[in-house]
Design an enzyme around this catalytic site. Structure first.
Site, PDB file in Angstrom:
ATOM      1  N   TYR A 147      26.973  15.731 -94.463  1.00  0.00           N
ATOM      2  CA  TYR A 147      27.267  16.811 -94.184  1.00  0.00           C
ATOM      3  C   TYR A 147      27.744  16.919 -95.444  1.00  0.00           C
ATOM      4  O   TYR A 147      27.800  17.501 -96.761  1.00  0.00           O
ATOM      5  CB  TYR A 147      28.045  17.937 -93.478  1.00  0.00           C
ATOM      6  CG  TYR A 147      27.547  18.102 -92.548  1.00  0.00           C
ATOM      7  CD1 TYR A 147      26.120  19.200 -92.507  1.00  0.00           C
ATOM      8  CD2 TYR A 147      27.465  18.330 -91.156  1.00  0.00           C
ATOM      9  CE1 TYR A 147      25.236  19.783 -91.733  1.00  0.00           C
ATOM     10  CE2 TYR A 147      27.333  18.830 -89.942  1.00  0.00           C
ATOM     11  CZ  TYR A 147      26.156  19.502 -90.483  1.00  0.00           C
ATOM     12  OH  TYR A 147      25.237  20.537 -89.072  1.00  0.00           O
ATOM     13  N   SER A 198      19.191  20.940 -85.623  1.00  0.00           N
ATOM     14  CA  SER A 198      18.955  20.459 -85.199  1.00  0.00           C
ATOM     15  C   SER A 198      20.706  21.237 -84.123  1.00  0.00           C
ATOM     16  O   SER A 198      20.981  20.955 -83.006  1.00  0.00           O
ATOM     17  CB  SER A 198      19.463  19.132 -86.108  1.00  0.00           C
ATOM     18  OG  SER A 198      18.689  18.853 -85.750  1.00  0.00           O
ATOM     19  N   GLU A 199      21.847  21.531 -84.727  1.00  0.00           N
ATOM     20  CA  GLU A 199      22.683  21.643 -83.823  1.00  0.00           C
ATOM     21  C   GLU A 199      22.932  23.014 -83.344  1.00  0.00           C
ATOM     22  O   GLU A 199      23.114  23.179 -82.310  1.00  0.00           O
ATOM     23  CB  GLU A 199      23.396  22.574 -85.304  1.00  0.00           C
ATOM     24  CG  GLU A 199      23.773  21.416 -86.696  1.00  0.00           C
ATOM     25  CD  GLU A 199      25.072  20.247 -86.102  1.00  0.00           C
ATOM     26  OE1 GLU A 199      25.431  20.507 -84.827  1.00  0.00           O
ATOM     27  OE2 GLU A 199      25.431  19.482 -86.811  1.00  0.00           O
ATOM     28  N   ALA A 200      21.727  23.795 -83.499  1.00  0.00           N
ATOM     29  CA  ALA A 200      21.540  24.886 -82.122  1.00  0.00           C
ATOM     30  C   ALA A 200      20.712  24.324 -81.117  1.00  0.00           C
ATOM     31  O   ALA A 200      20.993  25.043 -80.161  1.00  0.00           O
ATOM     32  CB  ALA A 200      20.511  26.362 -83.181  1.00  0.00           C
TER      33      ALA A 200
END
Length: 294
Positions: A147, A198-200
């Site tokens: 990030y 990915s995060e979801a």
């Protein structure tokens, strides 16, 4: 008998020579251009089903496999309203995006993050995204997949980068088949795609944020950002819990940025979609009626 031996030897040779990255990888396709809330939910469920280790579960929450389970990778194709597609390659054991592919001048063009290019997995990414050696071309991603690296290229923190179906849809067209695009354009697309894919998949809370704001762009709130940075310690805390009680308080953030102290699995279970792999046994279910849906 001799013929059978020859056939067996040929089959074993094929299995040995065949790259592990090609074993049983099914591409999950999401039509971003014609997306609905239900279709997005189905997309998330498909990722869960293909990524999880079917034998691992803690308190009813599925867990990703260790690095030894095959297939090792997932392919996720995102299609925009103009039928342009970008395919993301994810590591199955953590859902990290390793690179992506589009079509350029009729050839498969692969893009690999800098931190992956310097590893033995580089060849896996290239051959999985673009299997045909006579019809592929590479375009490097000259920065890491973290990030901080992505935010640096975008020029602002991801708290100031909008998410949303229309944003994801428009981002595909800015990359697909384009001869030259800026690193800022690419990094912004990847920031959006990583969080919405990915995060979801890791967090139901983030999936629900996308669904709640489905027809409009939105900024990720403090809870979203904090969950993204805390997946490892959340997974470990749930894995090590004793009959639902965490071994030590887990300090997280609410949507407004205030402190959120988690003491029990059921405090955070509704927000979690997949656990990161943690070695060792854990309680598969809650030893009470706390989870009636299991």
């Amino acid at each position: 008998m001799k013929m059978m031996v020859v056939v067996v030897v040929m089959m074993l040779s094929w299995l040995i020579l065949k790259p592990p990255s090609t074993w049983a990888i099914n591409t999950i396709t999401f039509d971003v251009g014609n997306a609905t809330i239900n279709k997005y939910a189905t997309f998330m469920k498909s990722i869960h089903n293909q990524a999880k280790d079917p034998t691992l579960k803690c308190y009813g929450i599925p867990m990703l496999p260790n690095t030894n389970l095959t297939p090792k990778y997932l392919l996720v194709t995102l299609q925009d309203s103009s039928l342009k597609t970008i395919t993301l390659m994810l590591k199955r054991n953590n859902l990290y995006v390793m690179g992506y592919a589009d079509t350029y001048n009729g050839k498969c063009r692969y893009h690999i993050f800098k931190d992956i290019s310097n590893t033995t997995e580089r060849n896996d990414v290239m051959t999985t995204l673009c299997p045909n050696p006579s019809s592929r071309v590479g375009k490097n991603i000259n920065y890491d997949s973290s990030y901080p690296a992505l935010e640096k290229k975008v020029g602002r923190p991801r708290s100031q980068v909008q998410l949303g179906i229309q944003i994801l849809n428009s981002g595909i067209g800015k990359i697909y088949g384009v001869d030259s695009f800026t690193e800022k354009t690419e990094a912004e697309f990847l920031l959006v795609a990583i969080q919405m894919v990915s995060e979801a998949a890791r967090f139901k809370y983030i999936e629900n944020q996308v669904k709640t704001n489905f027809n409009r762009a939105f900024y990720p709130n403090a809870k979203v950002l904090n969950l993204e940075e805390s997946w490892g310690k959340i997974s470990t805390a749930i894995h090590n819990a004793k009959n639902g009680a965490l071994t030590s308080p887990l300090e997280l953030k609410n949507a407004n940025g205030s402190k959120w102290i988690v003491l029990r699995v059921d405090d955070i279970e509704p927000d979690v979609g997949l656990l990161k792999y943690v070695n060792g046994t854990c309680q598969a279910t809650y030893q009470s009626a706390m989870f009636p849906h299991l």
